[in-house]
Scaffold this motif. Structure first.
Motif, PDB file in Angstrom:
ATOM      1  N   ASP A 181       0.808  -1.212   0.000  1.00 44.38           N
ATOM      2  CA  ASP A 181       0.000   0.000   0.000  1.00 44.38           C
ATOM      3  C   ASP A 181       0.848   1.273   0.000  1.00 44.38           C
ATOM      4  N   LEU A 182       2.159   1.149   0.093  1.00 41.60           N
ATOM      5  CA  LEU A 182       3.011   2.342   0.036  1.00 41.60           C
ATOM      6  C   LEU A 182       3.066   2.875  -1.387  1.00 41.60           C
ATOM      7  N   GLY A 183       3.310   4.163  -1.527  1.00 40.67           N
ATOM      8  CA  GLY A 183       3.581   4.708  -2.848  1.00 40.67           C
ATOM      9  C   GLY A 183       4.821   4.028  -3.416  1.00 40.67           C
ATOM     10  N   ALA A 184       4.851   3.839  -4.721  1.00 42.78           N
ATOM     11  CA  ALA A 184       5.945   3.092  -5.349  1.00 42.78           C
ATOM     12  C   ALA A 184       7.331   3.650  -5.003  1.00 42.78           C
ATOM     13  N   PRO A 185       7.567   4.963  -5.073  1.00 40.86           N
ATOM     14  CA  PRO A 185       8.904   5.457  -4.731  1.00 40.86           C
ATOM     15  C   PRO A 185       9.299   5.161  -3.283  1.00 40.86           C
ATOM     16  N   HIS A 186       8.349   5.291  -2.350  1.00 45.71           N
ATOM     17  CA  HIS A 186       8.648   5.006  -0.945  1.00 45.71           C
ATOM     18  C   HIS A 186       8.966   3.527  -0.768  1.00 45.71           C
ATOM     19  N   PRO A 218       4.823  10.888  10.132  1.00 44.33           N
ATOM     20  CA  PRO A 218       4.431  10.642   8.746  1.00 44.33           C
ATOM     21  C   PRO A 218       4.628   9.173   8.417  1.00 44.33           C
ATOM     22  N   CYS A 219       4.090   8.767   7.306  1.00 42.25           N
ATOM     23  CA  CYS A 219       4.225   7.376   6.896  1.00 42.25           C
ATOM     24  C   CYS A 219       5.717   7.037   6.867  1.00 42.25           C
ATOM     25  N   ASP A 221       7.870  11.271   3.036  1.00 41.32           N
ATOM     26  CA  ASP A 221       7.687  12.697   2.772  1.00 41.32           C
ATOM     27  C   ASP A 221       8.918  13.341   2.129  1.00 41.32           C
ATOM     28  N   LEU A 222       9.726  12.518   1.478  1.00 40.03           N
ATOM     29  CA  LEU A 222      10.838  13.073   0.725  1.00 40.03           C
ATOM     30  C   LEU A 222      10.310  13.696  -0.560  1.00 40.03           C
ATOM     31  N   GLU A 223      11.042  14.607  -1.090  1.00 44.71           N
ATOM     32  CA  GLU A 223      10.591  15.397  -2.240  1.00 44.71           C
ATOM     33  C   GLU A 223      10.191  14.550  -3.450  1.00 44.71           C
ATOM     34  N   HIS A 224      10.903  13.466  -3.711  1.00 38.53           N
ATOM     35  CA  HIS A 224      10.653  12.679  -4.924  1.00 38.53           C
ATOM     36  C   HIS A 224       9.550  11.638  -4.761  1.00 38.53           C
ATOM     37  N   GLN A 225       8.883  11.582  -3.623  1.00 37.35           N
ATOM     38  CA  GLN A 225       7.929  10.521  -3.383  1.00 37.35           C
ATOM     39  C   GLN A 225       6.490  11.026  -3.372  1.00 37.35           C
ATOM     40  N   GLU A 226       5.599  10.157  -3.838  1.00 35.78           N
ATOM     41  CA  GLU A 226       4.178  10.441  -3.726  1.00 35.78           C
ATOM     42  C   GLU A 226       3.732  10.044  -2.325  1.00 35.78           C
ATOM     43  N   PRO A 227       2.692  10.672  -1.791  1.00 36.83           N
ATOM     44  CA  PRO A 227       2.225  10.317  -0.451  1.00 36.83           C
ATOM     45  C   PRO A 227       1.751   8.872  -0.409  1.00 36.83           C
TER      46      PRO A 227
END
Length: 143
Positions: free
Chosen positions: A35-40, A73-74, A133-139
């Motif tokens: 369930d995490l965003g792919a970049p995370h 945050p996540c 919550d890094l800049e390159h990641q989707e929530p």
């Protein structure tokens, strides 16, 4: 299945494994973290792989992997216990050397990381916290 509901870690027993098992370990973690965003998720898997590989290569073998989901945050906490009390050490590799960059990746992709030893058990645990919550990641998506 989400690790860390209420902060409870999920555990993967690494006794008897070696670096040839890294793909299976990543597969287990990827399934849990679907369930995490792919970049995370990819950052978590890369950090997990680097820490586990170091346990196999420099820590006398891996013992246990724990994944813990923290809500806000996540964030995913990765703990890998190995068979050594020698702390990890970042070194500056020469541009022409093959390895030696793993902890730089862990440091770059993690909000924090470190190690703690367990002298009675003759082991240490290397841990990292990877946030979304890094800049390159989707929530992160919530189930």
């Amino acid at each position: 299945m989400n690790p860390g509901n209420g902060g409870s870690p999920l555990s993967f027993d690494l006794h008897g494994t070696d670096s040839t098992h890294l793909a299976a370990i990543r597969g287990w973690a990827a399934g849990i973290l679907g369930d995490l965003g792919a970049p995370h998720r990819e950052d978590v898997l890369l950090v997990l792989t680097e820490i586990a590989q170091n346990a196999y290569q420099h820590g006398g073998g891996a013992r246990t992997l724990l994944l813990t989901r923290l809500a806000a945050p996540c964030e995913v906490r990765i703990d890998v216990e190995d068979n050594s009390v020698v702390p990890p050490r970042m070194r500056t590799p020469e541009p022409t050397t093959f390895g030696g960059r793993g902890l730089f990746l862990v440091d770059t992709l993690s909000a924090a990381w470190g190690s703690r030893d367990d002298l009675p058990a003759n082991s240490k645990t290397v841990w990292a916290r990877v946030r979304c919550d890094l800049e390159h990641q989707e929530p992160c998506r919530r189930p």
